[in-house]
Design a protein around this motif. Structure first.
Motif, mmCIF file in Angstrom:
data_model
loop_
_atom_site.group_PDB
_atom_site.id
_atom_site.type_symbol
_atom_site.label_atom_id
_atom_site.label_comp_id
_atom_site.label_asym_id
_atom_site.label_seq_id
_atom_site.Cartn_x
_atom_site.Cartn_y
_atom_site.Cartn_z
ATOM 1 N N UNK A 210 -7.075 2.926 -5.067
ATOM 2 C CA UNK A 210 -6.869 1.642 -5.234
ATOM 3 C C UNK A 210 -5.646 1.108 -4.529
ATOM 4 N N UNK A 211 -4.740 1.977 -3.898
ATOM 5 C CA UNK A 211 -3.651 1.630 -3.116
ATOM 6 C C UNK A 211 -3.937 0.902 -1.810
ATOM 7 N N UNK A 212 -5.379 1.270 -1.245
ATOM 8 C CA UNK A 212 -5.733 0.706 -0.111
ATOM 9 C C UNK A 212 -6.033 -0.909 -0.319
ATOM 10 N N UNK A 213 -6.465 -1.094 -1.652
ATOM 11 C CA UNK A 213 -6.851 -2.835 -1.628
ATOM 12 C C UNK A 213 -5.736 -3.849 -0.913
ATOM 13 N N UNK A 214 -4.399 -3.734 -1.190
ATOM 14 C CA UNK A 214 -3.412 -4.614 -0.686
ATOM 15 C C UNK A 214 -3.610 -4.620 0.816
ATOM 16 N N UNK B 160 -2.794 9.896 -9.200
ATOM 17 C CA UNK B 160 -4.229 10.525 -8.974
ATOM 18 C C UNK B 160 -4.873 9.803 -8.111
ATOM 19 N N UNK B 161 -6.267 10.615 -7.825
ATOM 20 C CA UNK B 161 -6.862 9.985 -6.781
ATOM 21 C C UNK B 161 -7.455 8.562 -6.949
ATOM 22 N N UNK C 280 0.731 -1.199 0.083
ATOM 23 C CA UNK C 280 0.065 0.121 -0.116
ATOM 24 C C UNK C 280 0.876 1.240 -0.013
ATOM 25 N N UNK C 281 2.112 1.287 0.660
ATOM 26 C CA UNK C 281 2.871 2.258 0.853
ATOM 27 C C UNK C 281 3.469 2.664 -0.194
ATOM 28 N N UNK C 282 3.789 1.677 -1.178
ATOM 29 C CA UNK C 282 4.322 1.690 -2.557
ATOM 30 C C UNK C 282 3.584 2.159 -3.473
ATOM 31 N N UNK C 283 2.342 1.853 -3.400
ATOM 32 C CA UNK C 283 1.292 2.305 -4.599
ATOM 33 C C UNK C 283 1.081 3.857 -4.233
ATOM 34 N N UNK C 284 0.762 4.280 -3.163
ATOM 35 C CA UNK C 284 0.565 5.603 -2.811
ATOM 36 C C UNK C 284 1.744 6.440 -3.062
ATOM 37 N N UNK C 285 3.076 5.807 -2.957
ATOM 38 C CA UNK C 285 4.210 6.752 -3.314
ATOM 39 C C UNK C 285 4.203 6.952 -4.896
#
Length: 444
Positions: free
Chosen positions: A231-235, A225-226, A216-221
Motif C-alpha cells: 500500500x505504501x506504493x500508492x502515494x 507487513x507486506x 512512500x518512504x514514511x509508510x515503508x518505514x
C-alpha cells in the motif's frame, strides 16, 4: 523534543547533515564562477549538485533504517505496547530536519560569497527553488529509511547511493523533458544563459513528486507487513501521476525559462549611454569607462554607434537586433568574485565588427578585413582572438597575420584615405555586401 534531541545525537542524522554541508559547500566553492553572478544562479547550482547530495541522503536513510536490525532489538520493540509509527516519528523528524537544515546551510554559504555583489534578488523564485531542493532531500532520506528497514543488509546503503546517482542521471538524459521535470530534482538546472530560472509551475510539479516520495518512504518505514508495504506504493504512484499531469509541456519553460526582470537594462545617467542587465548591475561602474573608450574609437566613423548595451539575448534566446539602431551589444562576463571578468576584452569587443552586429544571414563577413579595420580605429596592432576573447582557444595563425598586413597597409595611407576605406567596410557590413578587397592594395 527530548526524544528528538536524543535521535539527533545518536542517529545518523547529524553525520548525514555534516556530510551534506561539506559536499555541497565544497562543490560550490570549487566552482564559484558558475554562480557568482547572482542569487538565482546560486540556487540552480545547488539544485544541480543534488546529483551528488540526493544519493547521499538516500544512502544515509538506508543506513539509519537498518539500526534495529543491526542492534538486534526488532523483536524486543515489536513486543512493546507503543505503536510502531509513534516509535518511528523521532527518527523521521531527526533525519528530515537535519537534511533540510544542511541544504539551507549550503545555500547560506553561497549567499555569503555574493551578498555584497548580487543586486538582483528574485525572492519568490529563489525561495521556491530552494524549498523544493530541501524537500527533495527529505524525500530521499525518508525513502532510504523505508528501504533500509525493509532490506537491512550491509550493502543496501552503498547500493542505493550508486542507484541514486544512476536514477537522477538517467532521469534527465533518457526521459522526455516533461517527465524529467516532474520527477528529477536536477532537471532544468544546467545553465544555458545567464538569465535562466526555474518556472514555478515546474517547481510545483516536482514538489508534488517529492512529497509523494517522502510519503512512500514514511509508510515503508512504519509498515508492519507486506500488505502495508504494498500500500505504501500508492502515494508515489499517485503523486507522480498528478505531477506529470500538471507539469508544463512547453520546451522553453521546461529547459531554459527566462527571468524577465533579470534581463531588464540598467543604464548610466550620463552619455555616452552604457547599459547592463539588472542581474549584472554591480559591474556597470567598472564597465562604463571601457565601453566609452570603445565608443570613442568608433566615433571616428560617420554615424557611429552612441551606446553600448549588454547583449542579453544569449544562448537559446533568439532575438534579432537592428544593425542601424546606434547600439553596440557586447557580452558581460562575471568573475568568481561577482565582479567584471576579463576587462581587457571590453574595448576590442565594442569595436570589433565596426559596430555592426553579426548576422548569420550575411554570408560575406571577413574576419581578416574586419579585424584590420577595427584595430586601425583602436590604433593598435591586431591581435589573435585567442589572446582577446576568453572563449576562443584556437585560431589559424594566418588569420591574424593577414590582418596585420592589411593594418600596416592602412597605416601607410593618409588618415583620410584610411578612414574612407574603413568606413566603406562598415557600410558594406550594414548591407551584407562582400568586404573582401576593400582594404587591399588594389582598392586604392
Amino acid at each position: 523534543m527530548n526524544i528528538l534531541g536524543i535521535e539527533l545525537r545518536r542517529s545518523a542524522a547529524l553525520g548525514a547533515g555534516l556530510i551534506t554541508v561539506a559536499v555541497g559547500a565544497g562543490a560550490l566553492y570549487v566552482a564559484t564562477g558558475r554562480w557568482a553572478s547572482g542569487w538565482m544562479p546560486l540556487a540552480m547550482t545547488i539544485r544541480e549538485y543534488l546529483l551528488l547530495l540526493w544519493p547521499l541522503a538516500l544512502a544515509a536513510g538506508a543506513w539509519q533504517g537498518r539500526r534495529e536490525h543491526r542492534a538486534k532489538v526488532g523483536e524486543l520493540f515489536a513486543t512493546t505496547a507503543r505503536p510502531r509509527a509513534q516509535r518511528m516519528l523521532p527518527v523521521l523528524g531527526a533525519m528530515a530536519v537535519t537534511l533540510a537544515v544542511a541544504y539551507l546551510l549550503v545555500t547560506v554559504a553561497g549567499l555569503g560569497w555574493i551578498v555584497t555583489t548580487a543586486q538582483h534578488v528574485p525572492a519568490l523564485n529563489f525561495t521556491v527553488v530552494t524549498i523544493v531542493g530541501a524537500l527533495s532531500l527529505i524525500g530521499a532520506v525518508w525513502l532510504g529509511l523505508g528501504i533500509g528497514r525493509m532490506l537491512p543488509a550491509l550493502v543496501t546503503a552503498p547500493v542505493l547511493a550508486v542507484a541514486g546517482v544512476l536514477l537522477v542521471f538517467l532521469s534527465i538524459v533518457r526521459t522526455p523533458d516533461w517527465l524529467a521535470a516532474a520527477i528529477s530534482p536536477v532537471h532544468g538546472t544546467a545553465p544555458f544563459h545567464d538569465f535562466q530560472t526555474i518556472d514555478n509551475r515546474v517547481s510545483g510539479a516536482l514538489a508534488i513528486s517529492m512529497v509523494a516520495l517522502a510519503a512512500t518512504g514514511l509508510l515503508l518505514f512504519v509498515a508492519g507487513g507486506w500488505r502495508a508495504r504494498t500500500a505504501a506504493l500508492v502515494p508515489v504512484l499517485l503523486g507522480f501521476t498528478v505531477a506529470v499531469a500538471v507539469v508544463p509541456r512547453d520546451e522553453d519553460v521546461l529547459n531554459w525559462p527566462v527571468d524577465p526582470v533579470a534581463r531588464e537594462l540598467v543604464c548610466t545617467d550620463d552619455t555616452p549611454t552604457v547599459c547592463v542587465s539588472r542581474l549584472h548591475a554591480n559591474v556597470l561602474e567598472a564597465l562604463t569607462p571601457l565601453a566609452r573608450e570603445g565608443l570613442t574609437a568608433l566615433a571616428k566613423l560617420p554615424d557611429a554607434p552612441t551606446a553600448v548595451h549588454e547583449d542579453t539575448r544569449g544562448f537559446m534566446l533568439d532575438e534579432d537586433s537592428s544593425p542601424g539602431d546606434g547600439i553596440v551589444r557586447i557580452p558581460v562576463r562575471i568573475d568568481k568574485r561577482g565582479g567584471l571578468a576579463h576587462p581587457a576584452t571590453v574595448v576590442p569587443e565594442v569595436v570589433r565588427g565596426l559596430g555592426v552586429p553579426y548576422d548569420e544571414r550575411c554570408q560575406h563577413r571577413n574576419e581578416v578585413v574586419e579585424r584590420a579595420a577595427a584595430y586601425w580605429l583602436l590604433n593598435r596592432e591586431p591581435q589573435s582572438d585567442v589572446a582577446v576573447v576568453p572563449e576562443v582557444f584556437y585560431e589559424e595563425p594566418v588569420i591574424n597575420a593577414e590582418a596585420v598586413t592589411l593594418w600596416q597597409g592602412l597605416r601607410e595611407l593618409s588618415d583620410d584615405e584610411a578612414l574612407a576605406r574603413v568606413t566603406a567596410v562598415r557600410d558594406a557590413l550594414l548591407t551584407c555586401a562582400d568586404v573582401t578587397g576593400i582594404l587591399s592594395e588594389s582598392a586604392r
